[in-house]
Design a protein around this motif. Structure first.
Motif, mmCIF file in Angstrom:
data_model
loop_
_atom_site.group_PDB
_atom_site.id
_atom_site.type_symbol
_atom_site.label_atom_id
_atom_site.label_comp_id
_atom_site.label_asym_id
_atom_site.label_seq_id
_atom_site.Cartn_x
_atom_site.Cartn_y
_atom_site.Cartn_z
ATOM 1 N N ALA A 191 3.911 -2.931 -3.417
ATOM 2 C CA ALA A 191 5.221 -2.846 -2.767
ATOM 3 C C ALA A 191 6.246 -2.148 -3.646
ATOM 4 C CB ALA A 191 5.708 -4.255 -2.409
ATOM 5 N N ARG A 192 5.968 -2.050 -4.954
ATOM 6 C CA ARG A 192 6.903 -1.375 -5.852
ATOM 7 C C ARG A 192 6.894 0.138 -5.664
ATOM 8 N NH1 ARG A 192 4.923 -3.545 -11.532
ATOM 9 N NH2 ARG A 192 2.968 -2.933 -10.507
ATOM 10 N N ASN A 193 5.802 0.660 -5.143
ATOM 11 C CA ASN A 193 5.707 2.104 -4.943
ATOM 12 C C ASN A 193 6.503 2.513 -3.707
ATOM 13 O OD1 ASN A 193 3.936 2.378 -7.160
ATOM 14 N ND2 ASN A 193 2.183 1.854 -5.871
ATOM 15 N N LYS A 194 7.382 3.465 -3.884
ATOM 16 C CA LYS A 194 8.231 3.936 -2.785
ATOM 17 C C LYS A 194 8.049 5.424 -2.507
ATOM 18 C CE LYS A 194 10.193 -0.152 -2.564
ATOM 19 N NZ LYS A 194 9.962 -1.061 -1.423
ATOM 20 N N ASP A 195 7.012 6.027 -3.084
ATOM 21 C CA ASP A 195 6.842 7.466 -2.939
ATOM 22 C C ASP A 195 6.104 7.802 -1.646
ATOM 23 O OD1 ASP A 195 4.379 6.514 -3.532
ATOM 24 O OD2 ASP A 195 4.163 7.554 -5.452
ATOM 25 N N GLU A 196 5.777 9.107 -1.488
ATOM 26 C CA GLU A 196 5.149 9.567 -0.260
ATOM 27 C C GLU A 196 3.726 9.040 -0.110
ATOM 28 O OE1 GLU A 196 6.809 11.324 -2.352
ATOM 29 O OE2 GLU A 196 8.458 12.273 -1.263
ATOM 30 N N VAL A 197 3.016 8.865 -1.249
ATOM 31 C CA VAL A 197 1.656 8.330 -1.169
ATOM 32 C C VAL A 197 1.680 6.904 -0.616
ATOM 33 C CG1 VAL A 197 -0.422 7.790 -2.483
ATOM 34 C CG2 VAL A 197 0.940 9.797 -3.075
ATOM 35 N N ALA A 198 2.657 6.112 -1.062
ATOM 36 C CA ALA A 198 2.783 4.749 -0.540
ATOM 37 C C ALA A 198 3.099 4.763 0.953
ATOM 38 C CB ALA A 198 3.868 4.002 -1.306
ATOM 39 N N ALA A 199 3.912 5.727 1.377
ATOM 40 C CA ALA A 199 4.225 5.823 2.809
ATOM 41 C C ALA A 199 2.968 6.129 3.624
ATOM 42 C CB ALA A 199 5.289 6.894 3.037
ATOM 43 N N VAL A 200 2.121 7.048 3.107
ATOM 44 C CA VAL A 200 0.876 7.367 3.805
ATOM 45 C C VAL A 200 -0.050 6.148 3.835
ATOM 46 C CG1 VAL A 200 -1.197 8.806 3.729
ATOM 47 C CG2 VAL A 200 1.033 9.819 3.271
#
Length: 432
Positions: A191-200
């Motif tokens: 949940a800490r990741n907010k980048d585009e990879v996390a969105a995908v």
């Protein structure tokens, strides 16, 4: 016309994101290091040469005053000394003062010259070796620091890109698992990741959850419909038996039987989809099992035996797989239909038009058939599900000589202690 030679292709690893990022970072660092190195080199060279020129001009002033007072000049200074650069002498004879880099007694020197009487030039030299050494040391320092900076930047960039690519590989792996039927697979990115990879990753998890809910709802609906149809079909079958003999009664009984078979197939598919089936293993001879299945199908099917070992399998499920494959070959293929037993592999072939392209590409699909109006596409779907329950491999292909081929490969024997021993029946299996 001569054929063009094939264009050389780069290895597959050069198309990876890590390789592209490494090349990009290296080129950017090299370009930046070269730009900064040139700027620092030019600034340092300009400063060093300027200092040497000031020393040479100051020394030239002292020499001119000494020459005018008639004092003795040091060796290497004075009128047209040895080693004076020709272009600097020409400038001085023309009535101008100037400086130029040259050599004096085989050593680098900064020359300064001024006009003298009768078309001569008075000149002096200043040792330039220390300045040259300073510039050379600066250039080596620039190269060393640039290489170190490029290496450190490349390592840091590779570390950052590797973290991203690892997450992308995990997302792709989960997507392949979902494609293979594992709808419980999730990426579960932090949940800490907010980048585009996390969105995908989160979008893939959301899609998988939604797909799982819809498929489970479809499975429940199919199971409920098939279960609810069994009671009225049983009554309808009993009523059909009471009809007076004749063609209408035969048609009714035939359609009722078809509906009962469809209902049983739907129930079986529902159980296979929920993976609630229990496999009962026992020792069987594959040739005997294949012969029993062929006799039960009532079809003119050829049996060929290359080798027939004893295998641990569920006879009912394997007979269901083989029976559906034989029935499909007779319904959609052409004679002769052949069942070949070769070790742990059962192969069903026919001489028909072969399997349709959609089946070869994505496997059998329920309620979809081509080339005939018979069937509902459930036979091969059940065969695939039963093979999965047995841990076997069921592959479909079209032979080069024509016709379709379905190949069932049973799993090898488990290692000792890997699984619990199979449940044995009291009586031995009947011989074919």
């Amino acid at each position: 016309m001569r054929a063009r030679p094939p264009r050389p292709r780069l290895p597959a690893w050069t198309s990876t994101l890590i390789w592209k990022a490494a090349v990009f970072i290296t080129l950017m660092c090299c370009g930046l290091a070269a730009l900064l190195g040139v700027l620092v080199h030019r600034a340092m060279t300009h400063q060093t040469v300027g200092t040497a020129r000031e020393k040479a001009l100051t020394k030239l002033e002292r020499t001119i005053r000494a020459y005018e007072t008639g004092a003795r000049l040091p060796r290497g200074e004075g009128i047209d000394p040895v080693g004076l650069p020709p272009e600097l002498r020409t400038l001085a004879v023309g009535g101008k003062r100037g400086t130029a880099l040259g050599e004096h007694r085989g050593r680098a020197a900064m020359w300064a010259a001024a006009p003298a009487e009768e078309g001569t030039a008075i000149a002096v030299s200043v040792d330039f070796r220390a300045s040259e050494q300073t510039i050379a040391d600066l250039d080596r320092a620039i190269l060393g620091s640039s290489g170190l900076a490029i290496g450190v930047t490349l390592l840091m960039g590779a570390f950052g890109v590797t973290r991203i690519t690892r997450r992308l590989h995990l997302t792709a792996q989960v997507a392949r698992r979902i494609t293979a039927g594992d709808l419980d697979a999730r990426v579960d990115d932090s949940a800490r990741n907010k980048d585009e990879v996390a969105a995908v990753s989160r979008a893939l998890d959301t899609m998988a959850a939604s797909l799982q809910d819809k498929l489970e709802a479809e499975q429940r609906f199919t199971a409920d419909v098939a279960h609810e149809l069994r009671t009225p079909l049983t009554g309808l079958n009993a009523a059909a038996e009471l009809l007076p003999p004749g063609r209408p009664a035969e048609l009714v009984r035939d359609r009722v039987q078809a509906m009962r078979s469809l209902t049983e197939d739907l129930l079986e598919i529902s159980r296979l989809d929920t993976r609630s089936e229990r496999v009962e293993l026992d020792s069987h001879d594959l040739a005997d099992l294949a012969a029993r299945t062929i006799r039960g199908s009532g079809t003119d099917t050829v049996l060929e035996v290359v080798s027939s070992p004893l295998v641990e399998t569920d006879r009912r499920r394997l007979e269901r797989i083989l029976g559906n494959l034989v029935a499909n070959a007779h319904s959609h293929g052409a004679a002769p239909v052949t069942v070949t037993v070769d070790g742990r592999t059962l192969t069903v072939t026919d001489e028909g038009p072969g399997y349709p392209e959609y089946l070869l590409a994505s496997g059998p699909q329920r309620f979809r058939t081509e080339g005939t109006n018979k069937g509902h596409g459930l036979g091969l779907t059940i065969a695939v599900g039963q093979a999965r329950a047995l841990g076997a491999t069921l592959a479909f292909r079209n032979r080069e000589t024509g016709g379709a081929e379905a190949r069932v490969t049973l799993p090898g024997p488990a290692a000792p202690g890997a699984t619990a021993p199979p449940r044995r029946r009291d009586e031995p299996p009947a011989r074919g």
